[in-house]
Design a protein around this motif. Structure first.
Motif, PDB file in Angstrom:
ATOM      1  N   LEU A  55      -9.915  20.177 -15.597  1.00  0.00           N
ATOM      2  CA  LEU A  55      -8.634  20.854 -15.748  1.00  0.00           C
ATOM      3  C   LEU A  55      -8.557  21.584 -17.085  1.00  0.00           C
ATOM      4  O   LEU A  55      -9.060  21.106 -18.107  1.00  0.00           O
ATOM      5  CB  LEU A  55      -7.491  19.842 -15.658  1.00  0.00           C
ATOM      6  CG  LEU A  55      -7.246  19.201 -14.284  1.00  0.00           C
ATOM      7  CD1 LEU A  55      -6.082  18.226 -14.375  1.00  0.00           C
ATOM      8  CD2 LEU A  55      -6.972  20.244 -13.222  1.00  0.00           C
ATOM      9  N   SER A  56      -7.889  22.720 -17.052  1.00  0.00           N
ATOM     10  CA  SER A  56      -7.701  23.506 -18.269  1.00  0.00           C
ATOM     11  C   SER A  56      -6.430  23.065 -18.987  1.00  0.00           C
ATOM     12  O   SER A  56      -5.337  23.153 -18.424  1.00  0.00           O
ATOM     13  CB  SER A  56      -7.602  24.996 -17.915  1.00  0.00           C
ATOM     14  OG  SER A  56      -7.134  25.734 -19.028  1.00  0.00           O
ATOM     15  N   PRO A  57      -6.537  22.600 -20.245  1.00  0.00           N
ATOM     16  CA  PRO A  57      -5.339  22.200 -20.992  1.00  0.00           C
ATOM     17  C   PRO A  57      -4.379  23.359 -21.233  1.00  0.00           C
ATOM     18  O   PRO A  57      -3.172  23.135 -21.403  1.00  0.00           O
ATOM     19  CB  PRO A  57      -5.910  21.676 -22.318  1.00  0.00           C
ATOM     20  CG  PRO A  57      -7.333  21.347 -22.019  1.00  0.00           C
ATOM     21  CD  PRO A  57      -7.770  22.339 -20.986  1.00  0.00           C
ATOM     22  N   ASP A  58      -4.879  24.569 -21.228  1.00  0.00           N
ATOM     23  CA  ASP A  58      -4.012  25.724 -21.447  1.00  0.00           C
ATOM     24  C   ASP A  58      -3.175  26.031 -20.210  1.00  0.00           C
ATOM     25  O   ASP A  58      -1.996  26.383 -20.322  1.00  0.00           O
ATOM     26  CB  ASP A  58      -4.855  26.948 -21.822  1.00  0.00           C
ATOM     27  CG  ASP A  58      -5.573  26.760 -23.149  1.00  0.00           C
ATOM     28  OD1 ASP A  58      -5.016  26.061 -24.019  1.00  0.00           O
ATOM     29  OD2 ASP A  58      -6.697  27.279 -23.293  1.00  0.00           O
ATOM     30  N   GLU A  59      -3.786  25.897 -19.035  1.00  0.00           N
ATOM     31  CA  GLU A  59      -3.083  26.242 -17.792  1.00  0.00           C
ATOM     32  C   GLU A  59      -2.253  25.085 -17.264  1.00  0.00           C
ATOM     33  O   GLU A  59      -1.134  25.282 -16.764  1.00  0.00           O
ATOM     34  CB  GLU A  59      -4.100  26.680 -16.733  1.00  0.00           C
ATOM     35  CG  GLU A  59      -3.465  27.140 -15.440  1.00  0.00           C
ATOM     36  CD  GLU A  59      -4.506  27.568 -14.405  1.00  0.00           C
ATOM     37  OE1 GLU A  59      -4.102  27.970 -13.301  1.00  0.00           O
ATOM     38  OE2 GLU A  59      -5.708  27.492 -14.697  1.00  0.00           O
ATOM     39  N   LEU A  60      -2.797  23.870 -17.369  1.00  0.00           N
ATOM     40  CA  LEU A  60      -2.118  22.677 -16.823  1.00  0.00           C
ATOM     41  C   LEU A  60      -2.092  21.576 -17.885  1.00  0.00           C
ATOM     42  O   LEU A  60      -2.775  20.554 -17.765  1.00  0.00           O
ATOM     43  CB  LEU A  60      -2.843  22.183 -15.567  1.00  0.00           C
ATOM     44  CG  LEU A  60      -3.014  23.202 -14.426  1.00  0.00           C
ATOM     45  CD1 LEU A  60      -4.019  22.699 -13.403  1.00  0.00           C
ATOM     46  CD2 LEU A  60      -1.664  23.476 -13.764  1.00  0.00           C
ATOM     47  N   PRO A  61      -1.299  21.769 -18.922  1.00  0.00           N
ATOM     48  CA  PRO A  61      -1.353  20.836 -20.060  1.00  0.00           C
ATOM     49  C   PRO A  61      -0.962  19.409 -19.723  1.00  0.00           C
ATOM     50  O   PRO A  61      -1.583  18.459 -20.219  1.00  0.00           O
ATOM     51  CB  PRO A  61      -0.385  21.462 -21.076  1.00  0.00           C
ATOM     52  CG  PRO A  61       0.512  22.346 -20.257  1.00  0.00           C
ATOM     53  CD  PRO A  61      -0.327  22.854 -19.142  1.00  0.00           C
TER      54      PRO A  61
END
Length: 222
Positions: free
Chosen positions: A183-189
């Motif tokens: 998972l991307s922390p920027d998109e789905l923090p």
């Protein structure tokens, strides 16, 4: 002179079968292999009889499933001691249903897939509906409330049973685990924050917490 023909051997009547044998064999099939594998022909073969002989006890698969439901309810459902407060009565009755069905997931599959029910279980439904009415809901709203509680209960049991079955059949990482590991922390923090704990968190038994929250929501004035 023509020789006399040998006398035919009488095949005799097939052995009599009891309703208890029918129910016991059907229960074993659905427990070991699932509801889809239960047919009248398969059941007759397992018992060593014929489908026609079964019709003396059950008319079709639907009636057979009802017998199985009643048999399980009679053996597994225990009427709990109910608290005085109606909201708690709702919770205790629903939790008793959940506890009984958790040990036998195929029952939930039958109840959720068809318009079937066990008459022996109606006492529990009565307690839930009556408790909701005593808490201020109309009888109609109480039925809607029971439906929501049943959907929550059945859904929780079905999902857990399916997940457990998949884990037994395949110990590889699930597709969800693969997705959550990237998972991307920027998109789905928020999801990324709990990604490494998602599986154990969602595996925790929080049924009672969810049930209490659901009942509280049903009784919140609109």
């Amino acid at each position: 002179m023509p020789q006399p023909s040998a006398p035919r051997k009488s095949t005799g009547r097939p052995p009599r079968i009891s309703r208890e044998e029918v129910i016991g064999t059907a229960r074993r099939i659905v427990t070991e292999e699932g509801v889809d594998r239960l047919t009248m022909r398969r059941l007759a073969t397992e018992i060593g009889s014929t489908p026609m002989a079964l019709y003396h006890h059950v008319r079709n698969k639907e009636e057979l499933l009802v017998l199985l439901l009643d048999d399980y309810a009679a053996r597994a459902l225990r009427r709990p001691e109910l608290p005085a407060h109606p909201r708690e009565r709702v919770v205790v009755a629903a939790a008793a249903i959940h506890e009984a069905l958790a040990a036998c997931p195929w029952i939930v599959e039958v109840l959720s897939a068809d318009d079937l029910m066990s008459a022996s279980a109606l006492w529990f439904v009565e307690q839930i509906v009556d408790g909701l009415v005593e808490c201020g809901l109309s009888p109609e709203r109480a039925v809607y409330g029971y439906r929501a509680i049943w959907y929550y209960t059945a859904g929780e049991l079905l999902i857990r049973a399916t997940a457990a079955r998949r884990r037994t059949d395949d110990d590889r990482a699930t597709y969800r685990e693969q997705v959550f590991s990237n998972l991307s922390p920027d998109e789905l923090p928020r999801l990324a924050q709990v990604a490494d704990r998602w599986a154990p968190l969602t595996a925790e038994d929080t049924y009672l917490d969810g049930l209490r929250a659901l009942v509280a929501g049903l009784l919140t004035p609109r």
